[in-house]
Design a protein around this motif. Structure first.
Motif, short mmCIF file in Angstrom:
data_model
loop_
_atom_site.label_atom_id
_atom_site.label_comp_id
_atom_site.label_asym_id
_atom_site.label_seq_id
_atom_site.Cartn_x
_atom_site.Cartn_y
_atom_site.Cartn_z
N HIS A 93 0.86 -1.18 0.00
CA HIS A 93 0.00 0.00 0.00
C HIS A 93 0.90 1.23 0.00
O HIS A 93 1.65 1.46 0.95
CB HIS A 93 -0.92 -0.01 1.23
N LEU A 94 0.81 2.02 -1.07
CA LEU A 94 1.63 3.21 -1.17
C LEU A 94 0.96 4.38 -0.46
O LEU A 94 -0.26 4.41 -0.27
CB LEU A 94 1.86 3.57 -2.64
N GLN A 138 -4.36 3.02 -3.66
CA GLN A 138 -2.90 2.94 -3.73
C GLN A 138 -2.38 1.52 -3.43
O GLN A 138 -1.44 1.33 -2.65
CB GLN A 138 -2.26 3.94 -2.75
N THR A 139 -2.99 0.52 -4.07
CA THR A 139 -2.66 -0.87 -3.78
C THR A 139 -2.08 -1.58 -5.00
O THR A 139 -2.61 -1.48 -6.10
CB THR A 139 -3.93 -1.64 -3.32
N ILE A 140 -0.98 -2.31 -4.78
CA ILE A 140 -0.40 -3.20 -5.78
C ILE A 140 -0.46 -4.62 -5.22
O ILE A 140 0.04 -4.87 -4.13
CB ILE A 140 1.07 -2.83 -6.09
N LEU A 151 -3.36 -3.48 -10.05
CA LEU A 151 -3.08 -2.16 -9.52
C LEU A 151 -4.39 -1.41 -9.35
O LEU A 151 -5.22 -1.39 -10.26
CB LEU A 151 -2.16 -1.36 -10.46
N GLU A 191 -5.71 2.34 -8.27
CA GLU A 191 -5.50 3.75 -7.94
C GLU A 191 -4.08 4.01 -7.43
O GLU A 191 -3.87 4.62 -6.39
CB GLU A 191 -6.54 4.23 -6.91
N VAL A 192 -3.10 3.54 -8.19
CA VAL A 192 -1.69 3.71 -7.82
C VAL A 192 -1.15 4.98 -8.49
O VAL A 192 -1.25 5.14 -9.72
CB VAL A 192 -0.86 2.49 -8.27
N SER A 193 -0.58 5.88 -7.73
CA SER A 193 -0.02 7.10 -8.30
C SER A 193 1.33 6.80 -8.93
O SER A 193 2.12 6.01 -8.40
CB SER A 193 0.13 8.18 -7.23
N LEU A 251 4.76 5.09 -7.44
CA LEU A 251 5.38 3.96 -8.12
C LEU A 251 6.83 4.26 -8.46
O LEU A 251 7.70 3.38 -8.38
CB LEU A 251 4.59 3.65 -9.40
N SER A 294 -4.54 2.17 -12.82
CA SER A 294 -5.33 1.01 -12.39
C SER A 294 -5.36 -0.01 -13.51
O SER A 294 -5.23 0.34 -14.69
CB SER A 294 -6.76 1.42 -12.02
#
Length: 298
Positions: A49-50, A56-58, A83, A85-87, A91, A108
């Motif tokens: 989780h970023l 924000q999850t991979i 992915l 909603e990963v910024s 990343l 995403s």
């Protein structure tokens, strides 16, 4: 052997002694490892989780193993990467990738990944919302539907197909990318049917390929190109046709209109057909050529 190993909100710190780089810390990691034993396949679910707004999850899920003596890249794996909603900024910090520096957006999508027999294969669909590339906001989402495989021995990526959609504008790409040496070597075919030029022009401006980022270009575009050579200075072979162009921007007192212009591209030069540009009742007829465009002094 382990029947199950579960880590929640873990942290991994790595120091690359070969490169002598600074210590890298990966945080907020969830990991579930099942049925692990020497010489056997195992299940894995890993997520990170970023920091930032949104999910924000991979997440990586699948079956791998047995672990190869040559390392994780030679270890068989069959699973999915998701992915949410990963910024891009987050990343970039996670991967320490210079290719993502100066860019942002919300990524995403889902991809299938298979690794085995000396080949890495992947197919999937990804979408980048609110993209900002090299500080320029494109104003439209970018989506990609792709299918590729990479040979571990030769480091050549075979792009079976990739459909890049810029807003409503589709661009088809296929061919090969040789990852080593740096910069990567390209041998690609790029094509698009007669579509709106606005999205492609905006992306070209953001990438620094053509056009001023402050300009707005409306009209239609059709292209069929072969792209070859170093990724930093590729050469082109093919044609680009544009029509009904209207160019506006803060540096132009009045709109500039071009009814039609065709470009013929070869590795040696880019040449235009004769075309007429009209603004405020004045028309100028012109033709241009750009030689040695991939060289240090075009």
């Amino acid at each position: 052997s382990l029947s199950e190993l579960k880590i929640t909100d873990g942290q991994v710190a790595m120091t690359d002694l070969e490169k002598g780089s600074a210590r890298t810390v990966y945080d907020h990691i969830d990991l579930t490892l099942g049925d692990y034993a020497p010489g056997k396949a195992f299940s894995i679910i890993a997520a990170t989780h970023l920091a930032g707004t949104g999910a924000q999850t991979i997440k990586l899920e699948g079956r791998g193993g047995p672990v190869a003596d040559e390392g994780m890249l030679a270890t068989p794996f069959d699973g999915t990467l998701e992915l949410e909603e990963v910024s891009l900024a987050g990343l970039q910090q996670l991967l320490h990738s210079q290719a993502l520096a100066g860019s942002d957006g919300v990524l995403s999508g889902k991809a299938a990944i298979q690794n085995g027999g000396g080949k890495l294969m992947s197919k999937g669909e990804l979408k980048l919302e609110q993209p900002r590339i090299r500080g320029v906001e494109t104003g439209f989402p970018i989506a990609i539907d792709y299918d590729f495989n990479q040979d571990a021995a030769t480091q050549v990526i075979q792009l079976e197909h990739a459909k890049l959609t810029l807003g409503q504008t589709p661009v088809t790409v296929k061919g090969t990318i040789q990852v080593q040496p740096t910069p990567a070597q390209l041998d690609l075919t790029v094509s698009t049917p007669r579509v709106s030029i606005e999205e492609a022009a905006r992306l070209a401006a953001a990438l620094g390929v053509a056009f001023n980022p402050s300009a707005k270009i409306a009209g239609n575009l059709q292209a069929q190109l072969n792209v070859r050579g170093a990724a930093s200075r590729p050469t082109y072979d093919g044609t680009i046709a544009a029509d009904s162009l209207v160019i506006t921007g803060k540096d132009l007192p009045r709109p500039v209109e071009i009814k039609a212009v065709n470009l013929a591209l070869t590795p040696a030069a880019i040449r235009s057909s004769e075309f007429s540009a009209t603004t405020a009742g004045t028309t100028v007829t012109a033709q241009f050529a750009l030689a040695d465009y991939a060289g240090p002094a075009p």
